[in-house]
Design a protein around this motif. Structure first.
Motif, PDB file in Angstrom:
ATOM      1  N   GLN A   1       0.760  -1.192   0.123  1.00  0.00           N
ATOM      2  CA  GLN A   1      -0.136  -0.041  -0.133  1.00  0.00           C
ATOM      3  C   GLN A   1       0.717   1.397   0.079  1.00  0.00           C
ATOM      4  O   GLN A   1       0.499   2.282  -0.401  1.00  0.00           O
ATOM      5  N   GLN A   2       1.974   1.116   0.572  1.00  0.00           N
ATOM      6  CA  GLN A   2       2.766   2.346   0.747  1.00  0.00           C
ATOM      7  C   GLN A   2       3.711   2.703  -0.483  1.00  0.00           C
ATOM      8  O   GLN A   2       4.211   3.629  -0.770  1.00  0.00           O
ATOM      9  N   LEU A   3       4.322   1.258  -0.992  1.00  0.00           N
ATOM     10  CA  LEU A   3       5.646   1.459  -1.706  1.00  0.00           C
ATOM     11  C   LEU A   3       5.167   0.916  -3.136  1.00  0.00           C
ATOM     12  O   LEU A   3       6.028   1.031  -4.099  1.00  0.00           O
ATOM     13  N   ASN A   4       3.986   0.255  -3.294  1.00  0.00           N
ATOM     14  CA  ASN A   4       3.602  -0.207  -4.747  1.00  0.00           C
ATOM     15  C   ASN A   4       2.153   0.063  -5.073  1.00  0.00           C
ATOM     16  O   ASN A   4       1.522  -0.819  -5.788  1.00  0.00           O
ATOM     17  N   ARG A   5       1.781   1.349  -4.828  1.00  0.00           N
ATOM     18  CA  ARG A   5       0.683   1.817  -5.440  1.00  0.00           C
ATOM     19  C   ARG A   5       0.758   3.272  -6.106  1.00  0.00           C
ATOM     20  O   ARG A   5       0.578   4.253  -5.537  1.00  0.00           O
ATOM     21  N   PRO A   6       1.665   3.231  -7.232  1.00  0.00           N
ATOM     22  CA  PRO A   6       2.030   4.520  -7.890  1.00  0.00           C
ATOM     23  C   PRO A   6       0.764   5.365  -8.378  1.00  0.00           C
ATOM     24  O   PRO A   6      -0.080   4.662  -8.783  1.00  0.00           O
ATOM     25  N   GLU A   7       0.915   6.422  -8.281  1.00  0.00           N
ATOM     26  CA  GLU A   7       0.004   7.620  -8.778  1.00  0.00           C
ATOM     27  C   GLU A   7       0.347   7.646 -10.461  1.00  0.00           C
ATOM     28  O   GLU A   7       1.300   7.819 -10.758  1.00  0.00           O
ATOM     29  N   ARG A   8      -0.829   7.225 -11.133  1.00  0.00           N
ATOM     30  CA  ARG A   8      -0.454   7.194 -12.775  1.00  0.00           C
ATOM     31  C   ARG A   8      -0.865   8.532 -13.232  1.00  0.00           C
ATOM     32  O   ARG A   8      -1.597   9.294 -12.787  1.00  0.00           O
ATOM     33  N   PHE A   9      -0.113   8.416 -14.543  1.00  0.00           N
ATOM     34  CA  PHE A   9      -0.797   9.480 -15.453  1.00  0.00           C
ATOM     35  C   PHE A   9      -2.052   9.279 -16.148  1.00  0.00           C
ATOM     36  O   PHE A   9      -2.522   7.951 -16.308  1.00  0.00           O
ATOM     37  N   GLY A  10      -2.936  10.249 -16.165  1.00  0.00           N
ATOM     38  CA  GLY A  10      -4.186  10.215 -16.600  1.00  0.00           C
ATOM     39  C   GLY A  10      -4.310  10.696 -18.085  1.00  0.00           C
ATOM     40  O   GLY A  10      -3.322  11.324 -18.701  1.00  0.00           O
ATOM     41  N   ARG A  11      -5.184  10.379 -18.865  1.00  0.00           N
ATOM     42  CA  ARG A  11      -5.341  10.888 -20.291  1.00  0.00           C
ATOM     43  C   ARG A  11      -5.536  12.154 -20.441  1.00  0.00           C
ATOM     44  O   ARG A  11      -6.145  12.843 -19.689  1.00  0.00           O
ATOM     45  N   ILE A  12      -4.876  12.832 -21.352  1.00  0.00           N
ATOM     46  CA  ILE A  12      -4.942  14.500 -21.799  1.00  0.00           C
ATOM     47  C   ILE A  12      -5.630  14.295 -23.173  1.00  0.00           C
ATOM     48  O   ILE A  12      -5.009  13.881 -24.209  1.00  0.00           O
ATOM     49  N   GLN A  13      -6.793  14.794 -23.120  1.00  0.00           N
ATOM     50  CA  GLN A  13      -7.485  14.862 -24.440  1.00  0.00           C
ATOM     51  C   GLN A  13      -7.211  16.024 -25.219  1.00  0.00           C
ATOM     52  O   GLN A  13      -7.622  17.213 -24.373  1.00  0.00           O
ATOM     53  N   ILE A  14      -6.723  16.285 -26.394  1.00  0.00           N
ATOM     54  CA  ILE A  14      -6.522  17.609 -27.026  1.00  0.00           C
ATOM     55  C   ILE A  14      -7.709  17.976 -27.822  1.00  0.00           C
ATOM     56  O   ILE A  14      -8.212  17.010 -28.788  1.00  0.00           O
ATOM     57  N   PRO A  15      -8.267  18.967 -27.521  1.00  0.00           N
ATOM     58  CA  PRO A  15      -9.594  19.390 -28.147  1.00  0.00           C
ATOM     59  C   PRO A  15      -9.314  19.404 -29.657  1.00  0.00           C
ATOM     60  O   PRO A  15      -8.096  19.729 -30.235  1.00  0.00           O
ATOM     61  N   VAL A  16     -10.456  19.294 -30.649  1.00  0.00           N
ATOM     62  CA  VAL A  16     -10.359  19.235 -32.063  1.00  0.00           C
ATOM     63  C   VAL A  16      -9.662  18.072 -32.658  1.00  0.00           C
ATOM     64  O   VAL A  16     -10.201  17.381 -33.419  1.00  0.00           O
ATOM     65  N   LEU A  17      -8.300  18.252 -32.371  1.00  0.00           N
ATOM     66  CA  LEU A  17      -7.688  17.072 -32.864  1.00  0.00           C
ATOM     67  C   LEU A  17      -8.145  15.717 -32.375  1.00  0.00           C
ATOM     68  O   LEU A  17      -8.026  14.782 -33.220  1.00  0.00           O
ATOM     69  N   SER A  18      -8.251  15.422 -31.141  1.00  0.00           N
ATOM     70  CA  SER A  18      -8.922  14.253 -30.785  1.00  0.00           C
ATOM     71  C   SER A  18     -10.344  13.815 -31.462  1.00  0.00           C
ATOM     72  O   SER A  18     -10.687  12.727 -31.477  1.00  0.00           O
ATOM     73  N   GLU A  19     -10.926  14.667 -32.241  1.00  0.00           N
ATOM     74  CA  GLU A  19     -12.114  14.619 -32.892  1.00  0.00           C
ATOM     75  C   GLU A  19     -11.908  13.909 -34.258  1.00  0.00           C
ATOM     76  O   GLU A  19     -12.801  13.549 -35.261  1.00  0.00           O
ATOM     77  N   ILE A  20     -10.685  13.971 -34.669  1.00  0.00           N
ATOM     78  CA  ILE A  20     -10.212  13.629 -36.189  1.00  0.00           C
ATOM     79  C   ILE A  20     -10.647  12.080 -36.315  1.00  0.00           C
ATOM     80  O   ILE A  20     -10.324  11.300 -35.547  1.00  0.00           O
ATOM     81  N   PRO A  21     -11.587  11.546 -37.348  1.00  0.00           N
ATOM     82  CA  PRO A  21     -11.721  10.189 -37.400  1.00  0.00           C
ATOM     83  C   PRO A  21     -10.738   9.199 -37.405  1.00  0.00           C
ATOM     84  O   PRO A  21      -9.591   9.567 -37.996  1.00  0.00           O
ATOM     85  N   VAL A  22     -10.696   8.231 -36.848  1.00  0.00           N
ATOM     86  CA  VAL A  22      -9.857   7.191 -36.700  1.00  0.00           C
ATOM     87  C   VAL A  22      -8.582   7.228 -35.896  1.00  0.00           C
ATOM     88  O   VAL A  22      -8.180   6.859 -35.125  1.00  0.00           O
ATOM     89  N   ILE A  23      -7.866   8.406 -36.529  1.00  0.00           N
ATOM     90  CA  ILE A  23      -6.686   8.660 -35.670  1.00  0.00           C
ATOM     91  C   ILE A  23      -6.733   9.594 -34.704  1.00  0.00           C
ATOM     92  O   ILE A  23      -5.673   9.452 -33.698  1.00  0.00           O
ATOM     93  N   GLY A  24      -7.766  10.453 -34.683  1.00  0.00           N
ATOM     94  CA  GLY A  24      -8.100  11.375 -33.555  1.00  0.00           C
ATOM     95  C   GLY A  24      -7.750  10.814 -31.988  1.00  0.00           C
ATOM     96  O   GLY A  24      -6.753  10.996 -31.309  1.00  0.00           O
ATOM     97  N   PRO A  25      -8.712   9.789 -31.700  1.00  0.00           N
ATOM     98  CA  PRO A  25      -8.467   9.181 -30.467  1.00  0.00           C
ATOM     99  C   PRO A  25      -7.206   8.217 -30.250  1.00  0.00           C
ATOM    100  O   PRO A  25      -6.834   7.827 -29.164  1.00  0.00           O
ATOM    101  N   VAL A  26      -6.657   7.871 -31.383  1.00  0.00           N
ATOM    102  CA  VAL A  26      -5.272   6.934 -31.282  1.00  0.00           C
ATOM    103  C   VAL A  26      -4.019   7.984 -30.797  1.00  0.00           C
ATOM    104  O   VAL A  26      -3.311   7.661 -30.121  1.00  0.00           O
ATOM    105  N   LEU A  27      -4.078   9.131 -31.404  1.00  0.00           N
ATOM    106  CA  LEU A  27      -2.773   9.913 -31.145  1.00  0.00           C
ATOM    107  C   LEU A  27      -3.132  10.965 -30.232  1.00  0.00           C
ATOM    108  O   LEU A  27      -2.360  11.626 -29.697  1.00  0.00           O
TER     109      LEU A  27
END
Length: 448
Positions: free
Chosen positions: A258-284
């Motif tokens: 609980q103290q040494l092996n429960r790391p705080e992780r990075f969350g997703r950062i959604q880039i506006p407009v670019l994330s809406e591009i079909p197919v590659i938007g959510p991928v990149l």
């Protein structure tokens, strides 16, 4: 007596024709002058591999036929605008694409027979169409989610990309970085430990870089200062780090999970407009901080290697250390610091395991990916962008294995577990062609 001094080609140090770059031989004429005669060579490695893949697909389609309709989903539920699903007849589409592959294989064979180089576009087009034909066959009566497939491929390739970049820098400066596996593993351990203790993923990321530098420091010390065989040192370091992290995991992390092996992780950062591009938007553009850092690192290393003074010195040390020494470059010092930089970059790849992918550290969690990253370096011809693309290919093969399990294809599960490694072997042995690494890679430099 006059003579023409030949240039040196990349193929085994043989003289090259200055006009064409083709390997050439020196011919001494009766008047004492020396003339270059182009020596043409046929290279059939690429067409043979294409032919093998084409035959295997034909056998698969013929002896394990699948009828029905294959559905490809191009949209993502998280997007406001989604493309409709595409339905294609399985058998007809698979055989039609296979016919195109036959044409490309014959084109590759003709180029080899005509002493022509295999263009990169031919390999890319063949690979894309081959994967598409296979997915059409595998997706009979099922659904192939293209964005999810690509998203998973990018996610699985992140440690490989960072490891491959570390390998490129190390070998370009003259040190074979076989210790990528150890750098990834110690980076993952350090990131989990420090992120858990501080509750800050950025501190964990810095810890991962320090872990990678530590392994690289030991590699550089033994390989550069004490002239120990670089491959042997790298293998020993991998075994050492595996045992060390395994011991610390059992002695330190398990009792204090609980103290040494429960790391705080990075969350997703959604880039506006670019994330809406079909197919590659959510991928990149709907990724975590480390993935965006990967994009930047690939671009910076590629630019720096070919466009900066640092890159010029680095490549000079890896190609001709004696010449670099004569112009005032400290060869061993340059090698030492650049190998350390390579370790820091590889350590970031290790951080991805515990700060993004898995919520905690576990024994041997890198699972040999450091060696696949080393294969990506060779497949990528010691170039940052090519090596990153090779790592993406291996990540795609790994994720494809998971998709095939979901689609319940008739391929045995044992073969699907082998799929990433089969792709690695085909890529390095076949598509890489005749390549030559940095001339001084793996060779210690002793100043006379």
């Amino acid at each position: 007596m006059s003579a023409t001094v030949p240039e040196t080609s990349a193929a085994g140090g043989r003289p090259a024709d200055p006009a064409t770059g083709q390997p050439a031989a020196q011919i001494e004429k009766l008047d004492g002058t020396i003339q270059l005669a182009v020596v043409k060579e046929r290279h059939f490695k690429a067409p043979i591999v294409l032919a093998v893949v084409t035959v295997l697909l034909a056998l698969l389609f013929a002896f394990a036929p699948r009828d029905g309709v294959s559905t490809f989903r191009l949209g993502d539920p998280s997007q406001s605008f989604a493309l409709p699903d595409i339905d294609v007849p399985t058998a007809a589409t698979a055989w039609a694409v296979w016919a195109v592959l036959v044409v490309l294989t014959l084109l590759s064979l003709w180029m080899a027979w005509s002493y022509r180089r295999q263009p990169l576009w031919l390999t890319i087009v063949f690979s894309v169409l081959g994967v598409f034909a296979f997915l059409v066959w595998a997706g009979a009566g099922g659904l192939v989610p293209v964005p999810s497939l690509l998203f998973g491929a990018v996610s699985l390739s992140v440690p490989l990309v960072f490891g491959a970049l570390g390998g490129v820098i190390g070998e370009r400066v003259g040190v074979v970085n076989v210790a990528i596996e150890g750098q990834l593993l110690l980076g993952a351990f350090s990131a989990a430990l420090l992120s858990s203790m501080t509750g800050n993923p950025f501190v964990g990321l810095l810890g991962a870089m320090l872990g990678g530098v530590l392994v690289a420091f030991v590699l550089a010390a033994f390989a550069i200062k004490y002239l120990v065989d670089q491959v042997i040192v790298g293998v020993v370091l991998n075994v050492l780090v595996t045992g060390l992290t395994g011991f610390l995991y059992g002695a330190l992390l398990v009792p204090n999970e609980q103290q040494l092996n429960r790391p705080e992780r990075f969350g997703r950062i959604q880039i506006p407009v670019l994330s809406e591009i079909p197919v590659i938007g959510p991928v990149l553009f709907n990724q975590t901080f480390i993935v965006y850092l990967m994009f930047v690192t690939v671009a910076v290393v590629a630019w720096g290697l070919y466009r900066t003074r640092w890159g010029l010195r680095l490549r000079a040390v890896g190609e001709h250390p004696q010449a670099a020494d004569t112009v005032g470059i400290k060869v061993n010092t340059s090698r030492f610091w650049n190998v350390s930089l390579a370790g820091a970059i590889a350590g970031i790849g290790g951080a991805y395991f515990t700060l993004v992918s898995v919520p905690q550290f576990s024994k041997d969690m890198t699972a040999g990916l450091g060696f696949i990253a080393l294969a990506a370096v060779i497949f990528g011809r010691w170039d940052p962008i090519r090596a990153a693309l090779a790592a993406l290919l291996f990540g795609f093969a790994t994720n494809l294995q998971n998709l095939l399990t979901i689609l319940k294809t008739p391929i045995p599960s044992e073969f699907m577990l082998m799929l990433p490694y089969v792709v690695t072997i085909l890529a390095v042995a076949g598509f890489a062609g005749q390549i030559r690494g940095p001339a001084a890679s793996g060779k210690p430099y002793i100043k006379e």
